[in-house]
Design a protein around this motif. Structure first.
Motif, PDB file in Angstrom:
ATOM      1  N   LEU A  30       0.593  -1.339   0.150  1.00 12.80           N
ATOM      2  CA  LEU A  30      -0.042   0.091   0.151  1.00 12.80           C
ATOM      3  C   LEU A  30       0.839   1.254   0.038  1.00 12.80           C
ATOM      4  O   LEU A  30       0.448   2.136  -0.751  1.00 12.80           O
ATOM      5  N   HIS A  35      -1.282   4.369  -2.507  1.00 15.31           N
ATOM      6  CA  HIS A  35      -2.484   4.193  -2.021  1.00 15.31           C
ATOM      7  C   HIS A  35      -2.753   4.387  -0.775  1.00 15.31           C
ATOM      8  O   HIS A  35      -4.187   4.275  -0.034  1.00 15.31           O
ATOM      9  N   THR A  36      -2.106   4.923   0.058  1.00 16.79           N
ATOM     10  CA  THR A  36      -2.205   5.268   1.507  1.00 16.79           C
ATOM     11  C   THR A  36      -1.329   6.278   1.765  1.00 16.79           C
ATOM     12  O   THR A  36      -0.183   6.839   1.189  1.00 16.79           O
TER      13      THR A  36
END
Length: 100
Positions: A30, A35-36
Motif C-alpha cells: 500500500l 494508495h495510503t
C-alpha cells in the motif's frame, strides 16, 4: 508420552505467516503503491522488525526439543505478532481516518 506443544508449533507457525508476514507485506505494498498516506510508511520502521523477531522466535519454538521451552518461544512469537498487527493495521487505520 505425547508432545503437548505439537499443535501449538503447527498453528503458531501458520499464524505467524498469516497474521504477521501477510499484513506487513500488504501494508508495504500500500505504501509503495501510493494508495495510503505517506505517514503510514513510518509504521513499517517498527512493524517489520517486530515481525522479523516473531519469525525468529517461531523458528526457535518449532525446532525446540523441550515442549515447555517450545511453548514459551511460541508465546513470545504470538505476542510479537499481536503487537506488530496493532501497530501496522491499527496505525494505518488511524492515520487514514485522521487524514480524510
Amino acid at each position: 508420552m505425547t508432545d503437548v506443544a505439537r499443535s501449538l508449533r503447527w498453528y503458531g507457525g501458520i499464524a505467524v505467516l498469516l497474521f504477521g508476514v501477510l499484513p506487513a507485506v500488504m501494508v508495504t505494498m500500500l505504501v509503495t503503491g501510493g494508495h495510503t498516506p505517506k505517514q503510514v510508511g513510518f509504521l513499517l520502521i517498527g512493524g517489520i522488525p517486530l515481525v522479523a523477531a516473531a519469525l525468529y522466535y517461531a523458528a526457535r519454538g518449532i525446532t525446540a526439543a523441550d515442549p515447555e521451552q517450545s511453548a514459551g518461544w511460541m508465546r513470545r512469537s504470538m505476542t510479537l505478532v499481536a503487537v506488530a498487527d496493532l501497530l501496522l493495521l491499527g496505525g494505518n487505520a488511524l492515520i487514514r481516518i485522521a487524514t480524510t
